[in-house]
Design a protein around this motif. Sequence first.
Motif, mmCIF file in Angstrom:
data_model
loop_
_atom_site.group_PDB
_atom_site.id
_atom_site.type_symbol
_atom_site.label_atom_id
_atom_site.label_comp_id
_atom_site.label_asym_id
_atom_site.label_seq_id
_atom_site.Cartn_x
_atom_site.Cartn_y
_atom_site.Cartn_z
ATOM 1 N N THR A 1 6.916 5.888 -3.307
ATOM 2 C CA THR A 1 8.071 4.869 -3.738
ATOM 3 C C THR A 1 8.590 4.199 -2.568
ATOM 4 O O THR A 1 8.858 3.049 -2.751
ATOM 5 C CB THR A 1 9.212 5.778 -4.434
ATOM 6 N N GLN B 1 10.276 3.468 -10.604
ATOM 7 C CA GLN B 1 10.268 4.995 -10.973
ATOM 8 C C GLN B 1 11.298 5.191 -11.918
ATOM 9 O O GLN B 1 11.164 5.906 -12.866
ATOM 10 C CB GLN B 1 9.908 5.806 -9.970
ATOM 11 N N ASP C 1 5.167 2.141 -10.389
ATOM 12 C CA ASP C 1 5.652 3.539 -9.567
ATOM 13 C C ASP C 1 5.733 4.332 -10.625
ATOM 14 O O ASP C 1 6.876 4.347 -11.405
ATOM 15 C CB ASP C 1 6.953 3.146 -8.693
ATOM 16 N N GLU C 2 5.013 5.180 -10.908
ATOM 17 C CA GLU C 2 5.003 6.507 -11.732
ATOM 18 C C GLU C 2 5.298 5.917 -13.094
ATOM 19 O O GLU C 2 6.141 6.568 -13.706
ATOM 20 C CB GLU C 2 6.179 7.407 -11.406
HETATM 21 MG MG LIG Z 1 8.266 8.275 -6.025
#
Ligand SMILES: [Mg+2]
Lengths: 472, 256
Positions: free
Chosen positions: B47, B91, B173-174
């Motif tokens: 991240t 995220q 991100d994720e």
């Molecule tokens: Mg992360």
Amino acid sequence: MRNMAGKEAREAVGEYKAGWHDPENATIRFDFGLSEQVVRDISALKNEPDWMTEIRVKAFHHFENRPMPTWGNMSMLEEIDFDSICYYLRSSDATENDWDDVPDNIRDTFDKLGIPEAEQKWLSGVTAQYESEAVYHSIREDLEQQGVIFLDMDSGLKEYPELVKKWFCSVIPYQDNKFSALNTAVWSGGSFIYVPKGVHVEMPVQAYFRINAKNMGQFERTLIIADEGSSIHYVEGCTAPTYSTDSLHSAVVELIALPGAHIRYSTVQNWSANVYNLVTKRGIAHENAKIEWVDGNIGSKLTMKYPAVILKGEGSHAEVISVAYSGKGQHQDAGAKIHHLASNTTSKILSKSISKDGGRGSYRGMVTVSPKAENCKLNVVCDALILDDGSRSDTYPTMEVANPSARCEHEASVSKVSDEQLFYLMSRGHSEEEALAMIVNGFFEPFTRELPMEYAVELNKLMALEMEGSIG
Amino acid sequence: MATDIPVLEISNLHAGIDDTPILRGIELEVPAGEIHAIMGRNGSGKTTTANIIMGHPDFEVTDGGVELNGENLLEMEPWERARAGVFLSFQYPQAVPGLQVGNFLRKSVAAIRGEDEAKGAEFRKRLKDAMTELDIDRSFLGRYVNDGFSGGEKKRFEILQLMLLQPKLAILDETDSGLDIDGIRTVAKGINAAIRGTDSGALIITHYSRILEHVQPDKVHVLIKGRIVKSGGPELALELEERGYEWLEKEAEKSA
Ligand SMILES: [Mg+2]
Ligand SMILES: Nc1ncnc2c1ncn2[C@@H]1O[C@H](COP(=O)(O)OP(=O)(O)O)[C@@H](O)[C@H]1O
């Protein structure tokens, strides 16, 4: 957040967009200061009936003897110099119903503020007050034909003395507080409205108040009576030039919603940062009537204002939805008061306040339920958003519930704008200022959606200006 | 424009926060039209890498460079990067109470792609098509940005923004966490549509290989303690799935 938008911009006073002033062209201007003679002179100038002169004089003596409030921002209140205020100033000798007849410089001011344009597009009637007197007034013909009375208060007193006598000071006696006494003593201008039984005024009527002179006192007085089953939406706005010395705006607004009537009163207050705004607003709702105060406070130096509703009739309903923005050197002490006197009455208070650059916002609220009022419902929500560390927000909520059947809900929150929220919005192409304005406007959204669209847009623009250069 | 300039080029990137180093010399290149994956355990710096590319003001870059199509990103403000074509699917997307989704989308498209792209029937059609593709109901437009959204709704909303903003570089991100298998399939469709066959590139950050089954990555990079310790083809993701990260961590320790 670090090293972002310029810091100087934050200091710029030019952000207030209504801060220009015209040359002062007074046709009548009283000397600074207040005395019984000044009060009598105002009344004489207006050729008022004796009973009005008497009540003015009584109110003046009450004002003189009444101490300042011992709460709110006492140090700011103590700074008011009642001797260096002009209590009456007339700039135009007539209230016109054609903008072309209004003196040029005054008309230009209202043009710049967009009033004639708004009138054509979406209003049922307009009154424009400049200093102490209404300079323009109009109402749509069809409403007049239906018996709707919409006048400036002075004309109201001349043309409908009995109606005015019956209701004047009936909701807010002059003894209510120091500033209601002051207003009753020296009032001038404001609106007088009567909506006959069953008449619905579809488009809002608007009043706009402009202070132009330095050290001016504006004391308009408004009285709205909505007869059985009628409805009206009244909108008011106000601005003043930016001066280094203070002005005083102290209005009294009384609303009477007779059985089944609906009054909505919306305000976008944007006084310059040298105006004290000390206003008393209260309505009485009879059986099944509804009164709503939609109250936005963006400007002024110190505002103390707590729109109130007395729920007198069974099944009546009150709403006070307010927002307050407190910037540098400003204190918005605002809130609401609701008294449930009858059974099955309901109320809702939503207060949103933002403080920034050392500004201070206070929510002061009182809700009471009397012992005889069964099955009342009350809901209070206050949210505060603090934009930087030096700014402040306080809440002073009071609930006095003397009947156990009441259902009360109360929520309060204080939040800060987080760096993560700003970063999220910036990552979508919005500058830091735009991002902040989005968060702020979002915070105010429950308020702005209650305003006529044109006002909501205006308010959002105002807030965007306030956010300009605000991050150092 | 010379096509051999990569969409994203990260060289010797060192960065941290409050004097604590987090990234220690990242090297990475994403050529146009490619989708790369970054995998790694929690806390490895994934991240942070995304935040630094996007310009999060809390992090400090102490060495190295980040370029978008040969342009130095590090000197730009986050919104300038967005306008230059960087997009980050967060995220943890942030809620903005009171800001309506429809209004926000229009404003963001206007800020990034220009006023004209955010107006009229064409915009509305693109919006409608993207929402249909992502299985998002129309009523969504009246809700407030990420306010009270479920995990899955947040991720779908990020991809909706990706599809409308059409960035040069998309960092996800994720995006797969919080989605069920149908959600992953839908979101993968969105990513493929936005990148494949264009001159854009994407960086998919994940710690599962599931999403990679639906978005065939051209390359997989493994991030351990702020450094890319291994790069390979899609098969590397499967290997990580089977063997975990320990063997790589041991290798990394030996070489450190
Ligand atoms: Mg992360
Ligand atoms: N804002 C922050 N403040 C302090 N430490 C941080 C911050 N963000 C990340 N870190 C630290 O940096 C390391 C990498 O975090 P992160 O990039 O979020 O990892 P990942 O996304 O791979 O799980 C962790 O040790 C984390 O604690």
